[in-house]
Design a protein around this motif. Structure first.
Motif, PDB file in Angstrom:
ATOM      1  N   TRP A  77     -29.957  -0.918  -1.129  1.00  0.00           N
ATOM      2  CA  TRP A  77     -30.426   0.159  -1.999  1.00  0.00           C
ATOM      3  C   TRP A  77     -30.465   1.482  -1.248  1.00  0.00           C
ATOM      4  O   TRP A  77     -31.096   1.599  -0.198  1.00  0.00           O
ATOM      5  CB  TRP A  77     -31.823  -0.179  -2.514  1.00  0.00           C
ATOM      6  CG  TRP A  77     -32.437   0.842  -3.411  1.00  0.00           C
ATOM      7  CD1 TRP A  77     -31.970   1.276  -4.624  1.00  0.00           C
ATOM      8  CD2 TRP A  77     -33.667   1.557  -3.186  1.00  0.00           C
ATOM      9  NE1 TRP A  77     -32.820   2.222  -5.166  1.00  0.00           N
ATOM     10  CE2 TRP A  77     -33.874   2.405  -4.308  1.00  0.00           C
ATOM     11  CE3 TRP A  77     -34.601   1.551  -2.146  1.00  0.00           C
ATOM     12  CZ2 TRP A  77     -34.988   3.236  -4.420  1.00  0.00           C
ATOM     13  CZ3 TRP A  77     -35.718   2.384  -2.253  1.00  0.00           C
ATOM     14  CH2 TRP A  77     -35.900   3.218  -3.374  1.00  0.00           C
ATOM     15  N   LEU A  78     -29.781   2.480  -1.819  1.00  0.00           N
ATOM     16  CA  LEU A  78     -29.865   3.853  -1.331  1.00  0.00           C
ATOM     17  C   LEU A  78     -30.811   4.618  -2.243  1.00  0.00           C
ATOM     18  O   LEU A  78     -30.543   4.776  -3.443  1.00  0.00           O
ATOM     19  CB  LEU A  78     -28.493   4.524  -1.341  1.00  0.00           C
ATOM     20  CG  LEU A  78     -27.520   4.170  -0.222  1.00  0.00           C
ATOM     21  CD1 LEU A  78     -26.169   4.828  -0.487  1.00  0.00           C
ATOM     22  CD2 LEU A  78     -28.056   4.601   1.132  1.00  0.00           C
ATOM     23  N   ALA A  79     -31.902   5.086  -1.697  1.00  0.00           N
ATOM     24  CA  ALA A  79     -32.901   5.799  -2.482  1.00  0.00           C
ATOM     25  C   ALA A  79     -32.458   7.234  -2.760  1.00  0.00           C
ATOM     26  O   ALA A  79     -31.520   7.752  -2.130  1.00  0.00           O
ATOM     27  CB  ALA A  79     -34.234   5.799  -1.740  1.00  0.00           C
ATOM     28  N   LYS A  80     -33.143   7.868  -3.685  1.00  0.00           N
ATOM     29  CA  LYS A  80     -32.948   9.301  -3.907  1.00  0.00           C
ATOM     30  C   LYS A  80     -33.115  10.038  -2.584  1.00  0.00           C
ATOM     31  O   LYS A  80     -34.027   9.757  -1.807  1.00  0.00           O
ATOM     32  CB  LYS A  80     -33.984   9.808  -4.912  1.00  0.00           C
ATOM     33  CG  LYS A  80     -34.014  11.327  -5.050  1.00  0.00           C
ATOM     34  CD  LYS A  80     -35.227  11.788  -5.835  1.00  0.00           C
ATOM     35  CE  LYS A  80     -35.360  13.311  -5.803  1.00  0.00           C
ATOM     36  NZ  LYS A  80     -36.586  13.774  -6.501  1.00  0.00           N
ATOM     37  N   GLY A  81     -32.207  10.966  -2.324  1.00  0.00           N
ATOM     38  CA  GLY A  81     -32.308  11.782  -1.118  1.00  0.00           C
ATOM     39  C   GLY A  81     -31.552  11.251   0.074  1.00  0.00           C
ATOM     40  O   GLY A  81     -31.559  11.881   1.127  1.00  0.00           O
ATOM     41  N   ALA A  82     -30.869  10.098  -0.093  1.00  0.00           N
ATOM     42  CA  ALA A  82     -30.171   9.507   1.058  1.00  0.00           C
ATOM     43  C   ALA A  82     -28.843  10.179   1.344  1.00  0.00           C
ATOM     44  O   ALA A  82     -28.369  10.145   2.484  1.00  0.00           O
ATOM     45  CB  ALA A  82     -29.951   8.013   0.820  1.00  0.00           C
ATOM     46  N   GLU A  83     -28.228  10.757   0.322  1.00  0.00           N
ATOM     47  CA  GLU A  83     -26.888  11.333   0.474  1.00  0.00           C
ATOM     48  C   GLU A  83     -26.853  12.764  -0.022  1.00  0.00           C
ATOM     49  O   GLU A  83     -27.589  13.146  -0.941  1.00  0.00           O
ATOM     50  CB  GLU A  83     -25.857  10.549  -0.357  1.00  0.00           C
ATOM     51  CG  GLU A  83     -25.475   9.206   0.171  1.00  0.00           C
ATOM     52  CD  GLU A  83     -24.384   8.558  -0.679  1.00  0.00           C
ATOM     53  OE1 GLU A  83     -23.905   7.504  -0.264  1.00  0.00           O
ATOM     54  OE2 GLU A  83     -24.014   9.098  -1.744  1.00  0.00           O
ATOM     55  N   ALA A  84     -25.951  13.542   0.576  1.00  0.00           N
ATOM     56  CA  ALA A  84     -25.588  14.860   0.068  1.00  0.00           C
ATOM     57  C   ALA A  84     -24.077  14.972   0.238  1.00  0.00           C
ATOM     58  O   ALA A  84     -23.581  15.370   1.286  1.00  0.00           O
ATOM     59  CB  ALA A  84     -26.321  15.971   0.803  1.00  0.00           C
ATOM     60  N   ASN A  85     -23.328  14.561  -0.790  1.00  0.00           N
ATOM     61  CA  ASN A  85     -21.880  14.418  -0.656  1.00  0.00           C
ATOM     62  C   ASN A  85     -21.166  15.732  -0.391  1.00  0.00           C
ATOM     63  O   ASN A  85     -20.080  15.744   0.180  1.00  0.00           O
ATOM     64  CB  ASN A  85     -21.310  13.736  -1.904  1.00  0.00           C
ATOM     65  CG  ASN A  85     -21.347  12.227  -1.801  1.00  0.00           C
ATOM     66  OD1 ASN A  85     -20.418  11.601  -1.325  1.00  0.00           O
ATOM     67  ND2 ASN A  85     -22.458  11.633  -2.252  1.00  0.00           N
ATOM     68  N   GLY A  86     -21.764  16.843  -0.791  1.00  0.00           N
ATOM     69  CA  GLY A  86     -21.115  18.120  -0.555  1.00  0.00           C
ATOM     70  C   GLY A  86     -20.859  18.412   0.917  1.00  0.00           C
ATOM     71  O   GLY A  86     -19.917  19.129   1.264  1.00  0.00           O
ATOM     72  N   TYR A  87     -21.678  17.839   1.797  1.00  0.00           N
ATOM     73  CA  TYR A  87     -21.514  18.094   3.229  1.00  0.00           C
ATOM     74  C   TYR A  87     -20.207  17.539   3.772  1.00  0.00           C
ATOM     75  O   TYR A  87     -19.739  17.980   4.831  1.00  0.00           O
ATOM     76  CB  TYR A  87     -22.697  17.528   3.999  1.00  0.00           C
ATOM     77  CG  TYR A  87     -23.901  18.443   3.994  1.00  0.00           C
ATOM     78  CD1 TYR A  87     -24.071  19.409   4.981  1.00  0.00           C
ATOM     79  CD2 TYR A  87     -24.853  18.359   2.982  1.00  0.00           C
ATOM     80  CE1 TYR A  87     -25.165  20.265   4.977  1.00  0.00           C
ATOM     81  CE2 TYR A  87     -25.955  19.206   2.955  1.00  0.00           C
ATOM     82  CZ  TYR A  87     -26.107  20.149   3.950  1.00  0.00           C
ATOM     83  OH  TYR A  87     -27.191  21.005   3.929  1.00  0.00           O
ATOM     84  N   SER A  88     -19.594  16.580   3.069  1.00  0.00           N
ATOM     85  CA  SER A  88     -18.323  16.043   3.559  1.00  0.00           C
ATOM     86  C   SER A  88     -17.221  17.087   3.544  1.00  0.00           C
ATOM     87  O   SER A  88     -16.242  16.973   4.286  1.00  0.00           O
ATOM     88  CB  SER A  88     -17.896  14.831   2.707  1.00  0.00           C
ATOM     89  OG  SER A  88     -17.596  15.222   1.381  1.00  0.00           O
ATOM     90  N   GLU A  89     -17.368  18.115   2.705  1.00  0.00           N
ATOM     91  CA  GLU A  89     -16.384  19.193   2.665  1.00  0.00           C
ATOM     92  C   GLU A  89     -16.947  20.489   3.229  1.00  0.00           C
ATOM     93  O   GLU A  89     -16.306  21.531   3.139  1.00  0.00           O
ATOM     94  CB  GLU A  89     -15.898  19.419   1.231  1.00  0.00           C
ATOM     95  CG  GLU A  89     -16.979  19.903   0.271  1.00  0.00           C
ATOM     96  CD  GLU A  89     -16.426  20.379  -1.068  1.00  0.00           C
ATOM     97  OE1 GLU A  89     -15.365  19.881  -1.494  1.00  0.00           O
ATOM     98  OE2 GLU A  89     -17.065  21.253  -1.681  1.00  0.00           O
ATOM     99  N   GLY A  90     -18.163  20.423   3.781  1.00  0.00           N
ATOM    100  CA  GLY A  90     -18.778  21.607   4.350  1.00  0.00           C
ATOM    101  C   GLY A  90     -19.583  22.431   3.373  1.00  0.00           C
ATOM    102  O   GLY A  90     -19.980  23.555   3.684  1.00  0.00           O
ATOM    103  N   THR A  91     -19.853  21.888   2.178  1.00  0.00           N
ATOM    104  CA  THR A  91     -20.657  22.583   1.181  1.00  0.00           C
ATOM    105  C   THR A  91     -22.102  22.124   1.308  1.00  0.00           C
ATOM    106  O   THR A  91     -22.407  20.948   1.079  1.00  0.00           O
ATOM    107  CB  THR A  91     -20.151  22.291  -0.244  1.00  0.00           C
ATOM    108  OG1 THR A  91     -18.797  22.711  -0.352  1.00  0.00           O
ATOM    109  CG2 THR A  91     -20.985  23.033  -1.285  1.00  0.00           C
TER     110      THR A  91
END
Length: 317
Positions: A77-91
């Protein structure tokens, strides 16, 4: 712009029909990196059964779900707040507004302990809380792998390399299934400025197979010349997009499809959606070397590339 392609002519084995289908795929992936496919053989009932079983887990109290909590790249389980996918492109974006249940390839190579420890981790299952989830998800992953390999055969033909060009590198591949739950604001809270259910990004692997629900706060695709557009939806179709490794393999002849998932909109703050996202990759340590297209990328090791992307989107505690 983003076509729907029936796989039936491709699967018929008729050379003329296969050539015509491959040409449409080539054109679509050159523009937005996205298409929809029907004729894949996975019924609506199969997909909805997975979704409803997963809902029984997501409905549990957070204290129970936390027993299965993991960080990005883990199984559980990945909880809310575990990922920020925009960072993969530098956003830079606030963390994504979702919860996920993540599983993946779990048959070790037996020859590479480092690869096995990360890419072929044992899957974890909430057998007491959601006893049907393991059977449903394992069956679904097997179905998705078969579809993904067929899509790769079609892509090999579309690239003019032959149908086995990519599947020669999927004999013991890595893959992940994310069941993404996008609840309303009463669960996730109101979105912050610049916050998304999933921030703008491209996927990292070869192909992604997505079964999604239509909504106001749904999937958007960044189409050259048109900007962000709502992705088309067909209840019988799977959405297919290519990822960074495939784009590199083709020297950017095909685009890695940039996309995002919008937050709940003020007109529908309690909209509740769930997506089944199957990320397909290739055999560990595949050397991805461009074979076509305008950009002469340096070859990359697939495992190193993917690991770096996962690290980029991980939100530090």
């Amino acid at each position: 712009m983003i076509p729907t392609i029936d796989l039936t002519p491709w699967l018929s084995g008729d050379p003329a029909a296969q050539t015509a289908t491959a040409a449409v795929v080539d054109a679509a992936l050159s523009e937005a990196g996205f298409l929809l496919i029907t004729g894949h053989g996975v019924t609506r009932e199969e997909r909805e059964a997975v979704r409803e079983t997963a809902r029984s887990f997501f409905a549990l109290p957070a204290s129970v779900k936390q027993r299965y909590g993991v960080s990005v790249g883990g199984r559980g389980w990945l909880a809310k707040g575990a990922e920020a996918n925009g960072y993969s492109e530098g956003t830079a974006t606030p963390p994504d507004l979702k919860e996920s249940w993540t599983v993946g390839a779990d048959t070790p190579t037996g020859t590479d302990p480092e690869i096995d420890a990360f890419w072929f981790q044992p899957n974890r299952w909430p057998t007491s809380e959601a006893p049907a989830l393991q059977r449903m998800v394992e069956n679904y992953m097997a179905r998705m792998r078969a579809v993904a390999d067929e899509v790769l055969r079609l892509l090999g033909a579309a690239l003019g390399q032959g149908p086995d060009f990519f599947t020669d590198h999927t004999r013991h591949p890595t893959y992940t299934l994310n069941i993404n739950w996008y609840p309303g604001v009463s669960v996730m809270g109101p979105p912050e400025p610049g916050q998304f259910r999933i921030g703008p990004h491209t996927d990292f692997g070869t192909v992604t197979l997505l079964d999604r629900q239509v909504g106001r706060g749904g999937l958007q695709v960044d189409v050259p010349g048109a900007g962000w557009v709502d992705a088309p939806w067909d209840p019988d179709a799977l959405t297919v997009n290519i990822g960074d490794l495939m784009a590199r393999w083709t020297g950017d002849r095909w685009r890695s499809g940039r996309h995002r998932v919008l937050p709940p909109v003020p007109e529908a703050p309690e909209e509740d959606l769930m997506s089944l996202v199957y990320f397909y990759e290739c055999d560990p340590h595949t050397l991805v070397t461009p074979v076509a297209g305008p950009v002469a990328y340096e070859p990359v090791d697939s495992s190193d590339y993917l690991r770096a992307k996962l690290e980029a989107i991980t939100v530090s505690a």
